[in-house]
Design a protein around this motif. Structure first.
Motif, short mmCIF file in Angstrom:
data_model
loop_
_atom_site.label_atom_id
_atom_site.label_comp_id
_atom_site.label_asym_id
_atom_site.label_seq_id
_atom_site.Cartn_x
_atom_site.Cartn_y
_atom_site.Cartn_z
N GLY A 11 -22.79 39.95 17.48
CA GLY A 11 -24.14 40.09 18.00
C GLY A 11 -24.40 41.41 18.68
O GLY A 11 -25.41 41.56 19.38
N LYS A 12 -23.53 42.39 18.47
CA LYS A 12 -23.69 43.70 19.09
C LYS A 12 -23.89 44.79 18.04
O LYS A 12 -23.36 44.71 16.92
CB LYS A 12 -22.45 44.05 19.93
CG LYS A 12 -22.23 43.15 21.13
CD LYS A 12 -23.30 43.37 22.19
CE LYS A 12 -23.00 42.60 23.46
NZ LYS A 12 -24.04 42.82 24.49
N VAL A 13 -24.65 45.81 18.39
CA VAL A 13 -24.79 47.01 17.58
C VAL A 13 -24.63 48.23 18.49
O VAL A 13 -24.92 48.15 19.70
CB VAL A 13 -26.15 47.08 16.85
CG1 VAL A 13 -26.30 45.97 15.85
CG2 VAL A 13 -27.30 47.08 17.85
N LEU A 14 -24.17 49.32 17.91
CA LEU A 14 -24.13 50.59 18.62
C LEU A 14 -25.19 51.48 17.99
O LEU A 14 -25.17 51.70 16.76
CB LEU A 14 -22.75 51.24 18.50
CG LEU A 14 -22.59 52.59 19.22
CD1 LEU A 14 -22.65 52.40 20.74
CD2 LEU A 14 -21.27 53.27 18.82
N ILE A 15 -26.12 51.98 18.79
CA ILE A 15 -27.19 52.83 18.29
C ILE A 15 -26.88 54.28 18.65
O ILE A 15 -26.63 54.59 19.83
CB ILE A 15 -28.56 52.42 18.86
CG1 ILE A 15 -28.88 50.97 18.46
CG2 ILE A 15 -29.65 53.35 18.36
CD1 ILE A 15 -30.21 50.45 18.98
N THR A 16 -26.89 55.16 17.65
CA THR A 16 -26.60 56.57 17.88
C THR A 16 -27.75 57.44 17.39
O THR A 16 -28.46 57.08 16.45
CB THR A 16 -25.29 57.01 17.18
OG1 THR A 16 -25.48 56.94 15.75
CG2 THR A 16 -24.12 56.12 17.59
N PHE A 17 -27.90 58.59 18.04
CA PHE A 17 -28.89 59.60 17.65
C PHE A 17 -28.20 60.95 17.54
O PHE A 17 -27.49 61.36 18.47
CB PHE A 17 -30.01 59.70 18.69
CG PHE A 17 -30.99 58.56 18.67
CD1 PHE A 17 -32.23 58.70 18.09
CD2 PHE A 17 -30.66 57.33 19.24
CE1 PHE A 17 -33.14 57.65 18.08
CE2 PHE A 17 -31.55 56.28 19.22
CZ PHE A 17 -32.80 56.43 18.64
N ASP A 18 -28.39 61.63 16.43
CA ASP A 18 -27.80 62.95 16.26
C ASP A 18 -28.81 64.05 16.56
O ASP A 18 -30.01 63.89 16.33
CB ASP A 18 -27.29 63.13 14.82
CG ASP A 18 -25.93 62.50 14.60
OD1 ASP A 18 -25.47 61.75 15.49
OD2 ASP A 18 -25.33 62.75 13.54
N ASP A 19 -28.32 65.15 17.07
CA ASP A 19 -29.03 66.43 17.26
C ASP A 19 -29.72 66.58 18.61
O ASP A 19 -30.06 67.69 19.00
CB ASP A 19 -30.04 66.72 16.15
CG ASP A 19 -29.39 66.78 14.78
OD1 ASP A 19 -28.16 66.99 14.71
OD2 ASP A 19 -30.11 66.62 13.78
N GLY A 20 -29.96 65.51 19.32
CA GLY A 20 -30.51 65.63 20.67
C GLY A 20 -31.93 66.13 20.74
O GLY A 20 -32.22 67.09 21.47
N TYR A 21 -32.84 65.49 20.02
CA TYR A 21 -34.23 65.93 20.03
C TYR A 21 -35.02 65.32 21.19
O TYR A 21 -34.76 64.20 21.62
CB TYR A 21 -34.91 65.56 18.71
CG TYR A 21 -34.34 66.29 17.52
CD1 TYR A 21 -34.37 67.68 17.46
CD2 TYR A 21 -33.77 65.59 16.46
CE1 TYR A 21 -33.84 68.36 16.37
CE2 TYR A 21 -33.24 66.27 15.37
CZ TYR A 21 -33.28 67.65 15.33
OH TYR A 21 -32.75 68.31 14.26
N GLU A 22 -36.00 66.07 21.65
CA GLU A 22 -36.80 65.66 22.81
C GLU A 22 -37.59 64.39 22.54
O GLU A 22 -37.89 63.63 23.47
CB GLU A 22 -37.75 66.79 23.20
CG GLU A 22 -38.52 66.54 24.48
CD GLU A 22 -39.44 67.69 24.83
OE1 GLU A 22 -39.43 68.13 26.00
OE2 GLU A 22 -40.17 68.17 23.93
N CYS A 23 -37.92 64.14 21.29
CA CYS A 23 -38.70 62.93 20.97
C CYS A 23 -37.94 61.66 21.34
O CYS A 23 -38.56 60.62 21.57
CB CYS A 23 -39.07 62.91 19.49
SG CYS A 23 -37.67 63.07 18.36
N PHE A 24 -36.61 61.74 21.41
CA PHE A 24 -35.84 60.59 21.88
C PHE A 24 -36.26 60.21 23.30
O PHE A 24 -36.45 59.04 23.62
CB PHE A 24 -34.35 60.91 21.84
CG PHE A 24 -33.48 59.84 22.46
CD1 PHE A 24 -33.15 58.71 21.75
CD2 PHE A 24 -32.99 59.97 23.75
CE1 PHE A 24 -32.35 57.70 22.31
CE2 PHE A 24 -32.21 58.99 24.33
CZ PHE A 24 -31.89 57.85 23.61
N TYR A 25 -36.42 61.22 24.14
CA TYR A 25 -36.81 61.02 25.53
C TYR A 25 -38.23 60.47 25.62
O TYR A 25 -38.53 59.59 26.44
CB TYR A 25 -36.70 62.35 26.27
CG TYR A 25 -37.12 62.32 27.71
CD1 TYR A 25 -36.21 62.00 28.72
CD2 TYR A 25 -38.41 62.67 28.09
CE1 TYR A 25 -36.58 61.99 30.06
CE2 TYR A 25 -38.79 62.66 29.43
CZ TYR A 25 -37.87 62.33 30.40
OH TYR A 25 -38.25 62.33 31.73
#
Length: 266
Positions: free
Chosen positions: A63-77
């Motif tokens: 029941g767990k997932v790991l969510i990752t984001f590459d490149d570090g874009y401001e839209c994540f914030y």
């Protein structure tokens, strides 16, 4: 046998922004649908440390997932983190330390301009529970660099992040997913885990320095996402293709919409 092991699926996002049309982007509204679907299906996120604990103990967390984001874009914030936080979800953000607060001029193939996170945003996110990982200094393909250049790229990015967030950086993501025996060895000496962009997931007993991920973009519906998560939760990376063959031969309950589903595993 199929279903006897439970792996933790790792999702890979890049851009969450309604103004960007790209094969690595997701509309904020669709990202919200993804997260809402995970919640409705009974999933929650595991922290990076929780994921590392699972790897080191050769266990899994259903029941767990790991969510990752590459490149570090401001839209994540701006868009992704508020949606994640609303549900108590977290993520791992892999940043490029030479491009902090700048636009993505490093990518001549991009037909869009998108700004990277600032150090103040990175520090704030880290304080709010978002894990930070290294993605090199400038997003060069490591397979094309010398051994010393590979080492410097990893080390300098790791040190820069640690200096700003005052925490140990334990995870690395290979730019373009490119790695070879040299970069894998160097990563293993600096980090506790390293991620590729190969499709699939990782059995707890497989190599923690070539972790596969499920690449998510605007072509992935919320239903597609849940299908992929449920499929890979119960498979080792080496059995993903076998599972797809089972689907094609109507041997599983996921025998519908094969053309749409198979994009995760090709």
């Amino acid at each position: 046998n199929i279903g006897t092991r439970v792996a933790i699926p790792v999702l890979m996002y890049h851009i969450v922004d309604h103004a960007i049309d790209s094969n690595i982007s997701v509309e904020p509204s669709l990202f919200k649908e993804h997260i809402d679907a995970l919640v409705s299906a009974g999933y929650s996120t595991v922290s990076l440390q929780g994921y590392l604990d699972s790897l080191s103990s050769h266990t899994s967390q259903k029941g767990k997932v790991l969510i990752t984001f590459d490149d570090g874009y401001e839209c994540f914030y701006k868009y992704a983190w508020p949606i994640l936080s609303k549900h108590g979800f977290t993520a791992v953000q892999f940043v490029l330390t030479d491009w902090i607060g700048q636009y993505n001029w490093w990518n001549p193939r991009a037909r869009y301009l998108v700004k990277h996170l600032s150090w103040s945003q990175i520090t704030e996110l880290s304080g709010d529970g978002c894990d930070m990982g290294a993605h090199t200094t400038n997003h060069q393909s490591l397979a094309k660099l010398s051994r010393s250049q590979i080492s410097d790229n990893m080390l300098f990015s790791k040190m820069a992040i640690e200096q700003h967030i005052n925490k140990s950086v334990k995870a690395f993501s290979y730019p373009y997913g490119d790695y070879d025996t040299r970069s894998r060895e160097i990563a293993s000496n600096m980090f506790q885990v390293a991620f590729s962009v190969d499709q699939g997931t990782l059995d707890p007993r497989e190599d923690p320095y070539t972790v596969n991920r499920l690449s998510i973009n605007d072509q992935v519906s919320a239903k597609d996402l849940i299908f992929a998560v449920e499929a890979t939760s119960n498979l080792s990376g080496s059995k993903i293709r076998y599972y797809l063959e089972e689907i094609k031969h109507n041997k599983t309950k996921f025998s519908h919409d094969i053309s749409a589903r198979s994009k995760f595993f090709t």
